[in-house]
Motif scaffolding. Sequence first.
Motif, PDB file in Angstrom:
ATOM      1  N   ALA A  28       0.849  -1.255  -0.159  1.00 50.64           N
ATOM      2  CA  ALA A  28       0.055   0.008  -0.166  1.00 50.64           C
ATOM      3  C   ALA A  28       0.794   1.360  -0.002  1.00 50.64           C
ATOM      4  O   ALA A  28       0.716   2.215  -0.923  1.00 50.64           O
ATOM      5  CB  ALA A  28      -0.949   0.049   1.033  1.00 50.64           C
ATOM      6  N   ARG A  29       1.772   1.215   0.858  1.00 50.90           N
ATOM      7  CA  ARG A  29       2.729   2.570   0.946  1.00 50.90           C
ATOM      8  C   ARG A  29       3.460   2.770  -0.543  1.00 50.90           C
ATOM      9  O   ARG A  29       3.570   3.886  -1.066  1.00 50.90           O
ATOM     10  CB  ARG A  29       3.985   2.290   1.996  1.00 50.90           C
ATOM     11  N   VAL A  30       3.997   1.424  -1.124  1.00 49.57           N
ATOM     12  CA  VAL A  30       4.813   1.762  -2.310  1.00 49.57           C
ATOM     13  C   VAL A  30       3.847   2.129  -3.423  1.00 49.57           C
ATOM     14  O   VAL A  30       4.343   2.965  -4.328  1.00 49.57           O
ATOM     15  CB  VAL A  30       5.478   0.289  -2.736  1.00 49.57           C
ATOM     16  N   MET A  31       2.639   1.647  -3.563  1.00 48.51           N
ATOM     17  CA  MET A  31       1.946   1.934  -4.680  1.00 48.51           C
ATOM     18  C   MET A  31       0.962   3.148  -4.395  1.00 48.51           C
ATOM     19  O   MET A  31       0.380   3.583  -5.333  1.00 48.51           O
ATOM     20  CB  MET A  31       0.840   0.589  -4.808  1.00 48.51           C
ATOM     21  N   GLY A  32       0.998   3.537  -3.299  1.00 46.43           N
ATOM     22  CA  GLY A  32       0.260   5.030  -3.072  1.00 46.43           C
ATOM     23  C   GLY A  32      -1.041   4.540  -2.699  1.00 46.43           C
ATOM     24  O   GLY A  32      -1.909   5.388  -3.146  1.00 46.43           O
ATOM     25  N   LEU A  33      -1.623   3.497  -2.449  1.00 44.96           N
ATOM     26  CA  LEU A  33      -2.835   3.205  -2.097  1.00 44.96           C
ATOM     27  C   LEU A  33      -3.185   3.017  -0.589  1.00 44.96           C
ATOM     28  O   LEU A  33      -2.356   2.714   0.158  1.00 44.96           O
ATOM     29  CB  LEU A  33      -3.187   1.801  -2.721  1.00 44.96           C
ATOM     30  N   SER A  34      -4.630   2.815  -0.136  1.00 43.38           N
ATOM     31  CA  SER A  34      -4.817   2.883   1.028  1.00 43.38           C
ATOM     32  C   SER A  34      -4.606   1.280   1.470  1.00 43.38           C
ATOM     33  O   SER A  34      -4.617   0.248   0.365  1.00 43.38           O
ATOM     34  CB  SER A  34      -6.257   3.133   1.425  1.00 43.38           C
ATOM     35  N   ARG A  35      -4.522   0.876   2.748  1.00 47.87           N
ATOM     36  CA  ARG A  35      -4.314  -0.506   3.035  1.00 47.87           C
ATOM     37  C   ARG A  35      -5.334  -1.255   2.741  1.00 47.87           C
ATOM     38  O   ARG A  35      -5.511  -2.724   2.401  1.00 47.87           O
ATOM     39  CB  ARG A  35      -3.835  -0.681   4.586  1.00 47.87           C
ATOM     40  N   ALA A  36      -6.860  -0.512   2.827  1.00 44.30           N
ATOM     41  CA  ALA A  36      -7.887  -0.990   2.859  1.00 44.30           C
ATOM     42  C   ALA A  36      -8.067  -1.606   1.222  1.00 44.30           C
ATOM     43  O   ALA A  36      -8.637  -2.532   0.691  1.00 44.30           O
ATOM     44  CB  ALA A  36      -9.144  -0.293   3.158  1.00 44.30           C
ATOM     45  N   ARG A  37      -7.714  -0.609   0.315  1.00 40.89           N
ATOM     46  CA  ARG A  37      -7.975  -1.117  -1.175  1.00 40.89           C
ATOM     47  C   ARG A  37      -7.115  -2.407  -1.509  1.00 40.89           C
ATOM     48  O   ARG A  37      -7.442  -3.109  -2.281  1.00 40.89           O
ATOM     49  CB  ARG A  37      -7.347   0.266  -2.156  1.00 40.89           C
ATOM     50  N   VAL A  38      -5.622  -2.188  -1.229  1.00 39.50           N
ATOM     51  CA  VAL A  38      -5.040  -3.494  -1.170  1.00 39.50           C
ATOM     52  C   VAL A  38      -5.733  -4.581  -0.786  1.00 39.50           C
ATOM     53  O   VAL A  38      -5.568  -5.591  -1.287  1.00 39.50           O
ATOM     54  CB  VAL A  38      -3.395  -3.335  -0.531  1.00 39.50           C
ATOM     55  N   SER A  39      -6.125  -4.562   0.525  1.00 42.12           N
ATOM     56  CA  SER A  39      -6.954  -5.810   1.037  1.00 42.12           C
ATOM     57  C   SER A  39      -8.263  -6.319   0.251  1.00 42.12           C
ATOM     58  O   SER A  39      -8.154  -7.447  -0.058  1.00 42.12           O
ATOM     59  CB  SER A  39      -7.603  -5.586   2.512  1.00 42.12           C
ATOM     60  N   GLN A  40      -8.637  -5.415  -0.407  1.00 47.31           N
ATOM     61  CA  GLN A  40      -9.989  -5.590  -1.171  1.00 47.31           C
ATOM     62  C   GLN A  40      -9.397  -6.405  -2.504  1.00 47.31           C
ATOM     63  O   GLN A  40     -10.178  -7.075  -2.794  1.00 47.31           O
ATOM     64  CB  GLN A  40     -10.704  -4.184  -1.741  1.00 47.31           C
ATOM     65  N   VAL A  41      -8.285  -5.893  -3.273  1.00 49.00           N
ATOM     66  CA  VAL A  41      -8.011  -6.355  -4.423  1.00 49.00           C
ATOM     67  C   VAL A  41      -7.362  -7.859  -3.844  1.00 49.00           C
ATOM     68  O   VAL A  41      -7.538  -8.827  -4.705  1.00 49.00           O
ATOM     69  CB  VAL A  41      -6.787  -5.507  -5.034  1.00 49.00           C
TER      70      VAL A  41
END
Length: 133
Positions: A73-86
């Motif tokens: 999430a940090r590297v991609m500039g996404l929220s941790r929630a979004r990474v979890s969703q994917v």
Amino acid sequence: MSDEHPRPEPPRVEFKVMLKGRRPRPPMASQGAGSLADPAPEAVPRVARLLALAHRWQRLIDQGQVESQAEIARVMGLSRARVSQVMELRWLAPAVQEAILMPNGPGAPRCSLEERALRRIATRAAWADQLAE
């Protein structure tokens, strides 16, 4: 009389700037009479790209190249929630994943569900329940 010397010309500096956004389309080639244009390749569905990305992220974690989903999430500039969703898309039954990733496979039904619906299906623990929905 003035004691002026001609000033030397300053050096010329040029910059090339690449702007983010839409790239200009290449000019269309003229086609002769009676020729058929090549059909555009079918776009890869968004859910297929996301599912493939989820598997890629899991491989990076398994190989130790990233520590966790939080680091992704940090590297991609996404929220941790979004990474979890994917990443939840990996919980889909193998048959569902195959229908998403290889929609033109032999006997494979085309998956036309949106990401939100697929995430809801992925929360069902039993693969048989996923396939029934």
